[in-house]
Scaffold this motif. Structure first.
Motif, short mmCIF file in Angstrom:
data_model
loop_
_atom_site.label_atom_id
_atom_site.label_comp_id
_atom_site.label_asym_id
_atom_site.label_seq_id
_atom_site.Cartn_x
_atom_site.Cartn_y
_atom_site.Cartn_z
N LEU A 172 0.76 -1.13 0.11
CA LEU A 172 -0.16 -0.13 -0.01
C LEU A 172 0.95 1.39 -0.15
CD1 LEU A 172 -2.86 1.13 0.07
CD2 LEU A 172 -2.73 1.23 2.33
N LEU A 173 2.04 1.37 0.94
CA LEU A 173 2.73 2.19 0.89
C LEU A 173 3.54 2.85 -0.44
CD1 LEU A 173 4.11 4.52 2.57
CD2 LEU A 173 5.83 2.92 3.31
N ALA A 174 3.92 1.41 -1.14
CA ALA A 174 4.59 1.56 -2.42
C ALA A 174 3.71 2.20 -3.65
CB ALA A 174 4.99 0.30 -2.75
N LEU A 175 2.24 1.78 -3.46
CA LEU A 175 1.45 2.07 -4.42
C LEU A 175 1.05 3.70 -4.23
CD1 LEU A 175 -1.00 -0.83 -4.70
CD2 LEU A 175 0.58 -0.23 -6.25
N LEU A 176 1.09 4.14 -3.05
CA LEU A 176 0.77 5.69 -2.76
C LEU A 176 1.91 6.49 -2.72
CD1 LEU A 176 -1.37 5.28 0.55
CD2 LEU A 176 -2.33 5.67 -1.77
N PHE A 177 3.11 5.77 -2.65
CA PHE A 177 4.29 6.96 -2.70
C PHE A 177 4.38 7.67 -3.92
CE2 PHE A 177 8.78 7.88 -4.09
CZ PHE A 177 9.01 8.54 -3.01
N PRO A 178 4.04 7.10 -5.19
CA PRO A 178 3.92 8.08 -6.31
C PRO A 178 3.19 9.00 -6.44
CG PRO A 178 4.21 5.58 -7.15
CD PRO A 178 3.96 5.89 -5.69
N VAL A 179 1.93 8.80 -5.81
CA VAL A 179 0.79 9.84 -5.59
C VAL A 179 1.32 10.97 -4.66
CG1 VAL A 179 -1.62 10.51 -4.65
CG2 VAL A 179 -0.95 8.14 -5.92
N MET A 180 2.00 10.65 -3.56
CA MET A 180 2.48 11.56 -2.41
C MET A 180 3.58 12.30 -3.26
SD MET A 180 2.12 9.53 1.12
CE MET A 180 3.38 8.23 0.52
N ALA A 181 4.52 11.75 -4.07
CA ALA A 181 5.64 12.45 -4.39
C ALA A 181 5.27 13.09 -5.56
CB ALA A 181 6.64 11.07 -5.04
N THR A 182 4.07 13.37 -6.09
CA THR A 182 3.80 14.19 -7.04
C THR A 182 2.67 15.03 -6.81
OG1 THR A 182 2.20 12.70 -8.09
CG2 THR A 182 4.42 12.68 -8.89
N ALA A 183 2.40 15.24 -5.31
CA ALA A 183 1.32 15.98 -5.07
C ALA A 183 1.33 17.55 -5.44
CB ALA A 183 1.29 15.83 -3.44
N ALA A 184 2.69 18.08 -5.42
CA ALA A 184 2.91 19.37 -5.59
C ALA A 184 4.13 19.57 -6.44
CB ALA A 184 3.03 20.16 -4.50
N PRO A 185 4.19 20.43 -7.48
CA PRO A 185 5.38 20.67 -8.28
C PRO A 185 6.59 21.10 -7.45
CG PRO A 185 4.02 22.38 -8.32
CD PRO A 185 3.28 21.57 -7.57
N LYS A 186 7.82 20.62 -7.91
CA LYS A 186 8.98 21.13 -7.17
C LYS A 186 9.48 22.43 -7.93
CE LYS A 186 13.85 20.23 -6.49
NZ LYS A 186 14.88 20.34 -7.27
N VAL A 187 9.30 23.56 -7.21
CA VAL A 187 9.64 24.89 -7.73
C VAL A 187 10.84 25.46 -6.98
CG1 VAL A 187 8.76 27.09 -7.85
CG2 VAL A 187 7.13 25.22 -8.33
N THR A 188 11.63 26.33 -7.95
CA THR A 188 12.69 26.94 -7.44
C THR A 188 12.87 28.36 -8.17
OG1 THR A 188 14.24 26.02 -9.31
CG2 THR A 188 14.06 24.96 -7.01
N VAL A 189 13.34 29.48 -7.45
CA VAL A 189 13.48 30.75 -8.08
C VAL A 189 14.54 31.20 -7.92
CG1 VAL A 189 10.84 31.09 -8.01
CG2 VAL A 189 12.00 31.85 -6.15
N ASP A 190 14.91 31.98 -8.64
CA ASP A 190 16.41 32.81 -8.53
C ASP A 190 16.27 34.30 -9.07
OD1 ASP A 190 18.81 33.35 -7.76
OD2 ASP A 190 19.86 32.22 -9.63
N ARG A 191 16.79 35.24 -8.40
CA ARG A 191 16.66 36.50 -8.94
C ARG A 191 18.14 37.29 -8.77
NH1 ARG A 191 14.40 40.77 -4.52
NH2 ARG A 191 15.50 41.91 -6.07
N ASP A 192 18.27 38.43 -9.77
CA ASP A 192 19.40 39.21 -9.62
C ASP A 192 19.26 40.15 -8.50
OD1 ASP A 192 21.56 41.05 -9.76
OD2 ASP A 192 20.98 41.60 -11.64
N PRO A 193 19.99 40.02 -7.60
CA PRO A 193 19.97 40.72 -6.17
C PRO A 193 19.95 42.22 -6.61
CG PRO A 193 21.75 39.47 -5.96
CD PRO A 193 21.02 39.19 -7.08
N ALA A 194 20.76 42.68 -7.58
CA ALA A 194 20.95 44.06 -8.13
C ALA A 194 19.79 44.69 -8.58
CB ALA A 194 22.26 44.29 -8.72
N ALA A 195 18.79 43.98 -9.08
CA ALA A 195 17.58 44.34 -10.01
C ALA A 195 16.65 45.09 -9.08
CB ALA A 195 16.95 43.31 -10.82
N ASP A 196 16.11 46.06 -9.35
CA ASP A 196 15.22 46.99 -8.78
C ASP A 196 13.74 46.76 -9.29
OD1 ASP A 196 13.58 48.80 -7.31
OD2 ASP A 196 14.40 50.62 -8.07
N PHE A 197 13.01 45.58 -8.77
CA PHE A 197 11.79 45.27 -9.10
C PHE A 197 10.68 46.56 -9.12
CE2 PHE A 197 14.10 41.34 -9.39
CZ PHE A 197 13.29 40.47 -10.45
N SER A 198 10.85 47.26 -8.29
CA SER A 198 10.09 48.29 -8.00
C SER A 198 9.73 49.28 -9.25
CB SER A 198 10.12 49.12 -6.74
OG SER A 198 11.49 49.74 -6.94
#
Length: 175
Positions: A6-32
């Motif tokens: 049961l755990l092995a069958l549920l693992f793929p569902v749990m593993a894909t519950a949310a997308p893996k997201v990363t963000v990066d930015r230029d700290p010198a950029a003035d977004f305002s």
């Protein structure tokens, strides 16, 4: 054994519950200082409906941040989508590989037979969305968001995944 299965069958569902997201930015950029943007490159190559949903979601996120879509804006936005095929191997063991312990501290009598193993191969598709932003005057990168998730065959689940990925990507977008 049933618990492990049961755990092995549920693992793929749990593993894909949310997308893996990363963000990066230029700290010198003035977004305002940025108020307008334009699409330098819209996603293409996948489903045109999914590509359109990605653009609509990004437009909604930037509008919520106070930005306006313009013909030649302060920021150029480029989005890329790619997919790749992946495999996972699941091995299940049955029987006892050691034969068990005897009550006198030795190995069990007549029980040195090995158990059996069954390996299943699961093919799946992983999708990646990359959103890059460039200062159009300085022509340099200022922000990048990346989201990766297993691609579902259900259009409704793909739509939900796109929405979650873009929302999570822009959750801490600088202003």
């Amino acid at each position: 054994m049933k618990g492990i299965l049961l755990l092995a069958l549920l693992f793929p569902v749990m593993a894909t519950a949310a997308p893996k997201v990363t963000v990066d930015r230029d700290p010198a950029a003035d977004f305002s200082a940025y108020k307008t943007y334009y699409w330098a490159l819209k996603p293409q190559g996948g489903s045109p409906l999914v590509d359109e949903r990605i653009v609509d979601n990004i437009d909604a996120q930037l509008k919520a941040k106070g930005w306006t879509l313009a013909e030649q804006g302060d920021v150029a936005v480029a989005a890329h989508v790619s997919t790749s095929q992946k495999q996972s191997l699941d091995t299940f063991y049955t029987g006892t590989p050691l034969g068990g312990w005897g009550w006198r501290g030795g190995w069990g009598v007549g029980g040195m037979g090995m158990g059996t193993a069954t390996t299943s191969v699961h093919n799946y598709e992983v999708g990646t969305l990359i959103v890059d932003m460039f200062d159009s005057k300085q022509q340099k990168a200022i922000w990048r968001g990346t989201a990766t998730e297993t691609v579902s065959s259900s259009p409704a689940k793909v739509d939900k995944a796109v929405d979650q990925a873009v929302t999570k990507m822009f959750a801490k977008f600088p202003q």
